[in-house]
Enzyme design. Sequence first.
Site, short mmCIF file in Angstrom:
data_model
loop_
_atom_site.label_atom_id
_atom_site.label_comp_id
_atom_site.label_asym_id
_atom_site.label_seq_id
_atom_site.Cartn_x
_atom_site.Cartn_y
_atom_site.Cartn_z
N GLY A 50 0.79 -1.22 0.00
CA GLY A 50 0.00 0.00 0.00
C GLY A 50 0.83 1.27 0.00
N CYS A 51 2.15 1.15 -0.12
CA CYS A 51 2.99 2.33 -0.19
C CYS A 51 3.56 2.46 -1.61
CB CYS A 51 4.15 2.23 0.80
SG CYS A 51 3.62 1.95 2.50
N GLN A 52 3.71 3.70 -2.10
CA GLN A 52 4.29 3.88 -3.43
C GLN A 52 5.80 3.62 -3.38
OE1 GLN A 52 3.57 7.63 -5.46
NE2 GLN A 52 4.31 6.82 -7.38
N SER A 53 6.38 3.91 -2.21
CA SER A 53 7.78 3.54 -2.02
C SER A 53 7.79 2.29 -1.14
CB SER A 53 8.52 4.68 -1.34
OG SER A 53 7.79 5.15 -0.24
#
Lengths: 142, 405
Positions: A50-53
């Site tokens: 759920g994190c872009q990074s």
Amino acid sequence: MTIKEKAQAVVEEFWMFDDWMDKYAYLIELGKDLPVIDSQFKTNNHLISGCQSRVWLHAEEQEGQIVFTADSDAVITKGIVSLLIRILSNHTPKEILEADFSFLESIGLQEHLSPTRANGLASMIKQIQLYARAFQLKSNQL
Amino acid sequence: MAFPVNQLRNDFPILSTQVHGKPLVYFDNGATTQKPRQVIDRLVQYYETENSNVHRGAHHLSNLATVSFEGARNFIAQYINAQRTEEVIFTRGTTDSINLVASSFHSFIQKGDEVLITAMEHHSNLVPWQQLCKNKEAHLCVIQVLEDGMLDMPVARKMLSPKVKILAFTHISNVLGTINPVKELVAEAHRYNIPVLIDGAQAIAHVQVDVQELDCEFYAFSAHKAYGPMGTGVLYGKSEWLNKLPPCQFGGEMIDQVSFDKTVFNKLPYKFEAGTPNVADVLGMETALRYLDTLGIKNIQQYEDGLLEHATSSLLKIPGIKIIGRAKQKTAVISFIVEGIHPYDLGTLLDQMGIAVRTGNHCAQPLVESLGLNGTIRVSFGLYNTLSEVDYFIDSLKRAINMLL
């Protein structure tokens, strides 16, 4: 210090900066200072979805308290996770599960973050709570 | 004559927005473009004075809406130089257009056939074909991209064969900015009678699109990437092909006669336009393309090339920057990375300074991964961007890099 006291200290630190660029600069410094996670924990198992990074979070129990370590390939994300760790590390599962996360609103972090980053933050909190629950279950069974 | 950028910026109300207390610098035109007052007004005018369902009802408003709607089709057909007006099918956009062809193509694909695409496709021109191949046990073959961001043409030529049932590729890469040699590749494909679909999402606002000159069988684009409304777009198809393909959605105007036993489908273009069409947005799309036509697409391209050149040379002066995609023929798209810095961090700080850029894999994961990257920062220019915005961006970028390194 209790979780609440530590959270209050963080909120006050952020109040020192008027400008969001300065707040980001502070987050970046926190990110750079975050102790490096043991590389054996930088695996897909420790990845928070759920994190872009990419964010890796590891938890272990030391004398009834949970110690979190984390890393991210993006330094601002690392700064955010380091805030969470500073506040929530070295507490019992019960204390973590009862923690009030409204300090994030006081910092203005949640409303200021992009929706993807806010989702990422929510995922980090969820993962921290999951670890706490798992350790709590484990200690109840002993 | 100089390009009247300062004057036409006034046409775009959103450009006066402030972001985090800074004037908006909108460099995410590859994702979507802003809308001029003319387009916004056209939508309002339609709902205030013309709104009615088209092609049905013998009343005044319905006639008015129908005339406007078909007038838009006529203009758009001319704009892309289609031979016939009915070769313009209104869809929800590029993705919808490509899905339409891929779904309708089921009956033309047998087990063991090949569908040919390129490694620079975004997901919309990849997944529909991948799913088609999966369902029909056909092979999805991929033309590779060279390090400079151009297609490997000698390999592409070798991959064409009678086994290939359709070739689908992008006119312009959304990540690299590469303008592909469409005419050349279409001609090569035609030697084997292979039909060609061109994804024009990134092209329609930046270069001249002449479907007869390109000679492709299908051409897909979205209005919203060309200063028009979201939610509408076009599938152009040569009429011989559109007549051959079965419709894949049913109901509404696409029907000629219906009984409980059978249905006779309507003729082109209605055969592919099931349900009530998005009339207002189609009229907005017409207005947007007229806007481009008035400015002259070649003038726009020339102006944007100036922005591209200035931005490219300024970026290359910053240590640690690597531009991804250095094709000779490019539109105003620059993807880049900065050594030691995550694109997402840069995007966040640029946003703080009012600059909208795209970070990540740009809905083209296979391409970005094949370049060995976990994402890039992409700036993509539009006709309202200025050289001074580029300079402000470069200064802001330097500041962000200093903070992050």
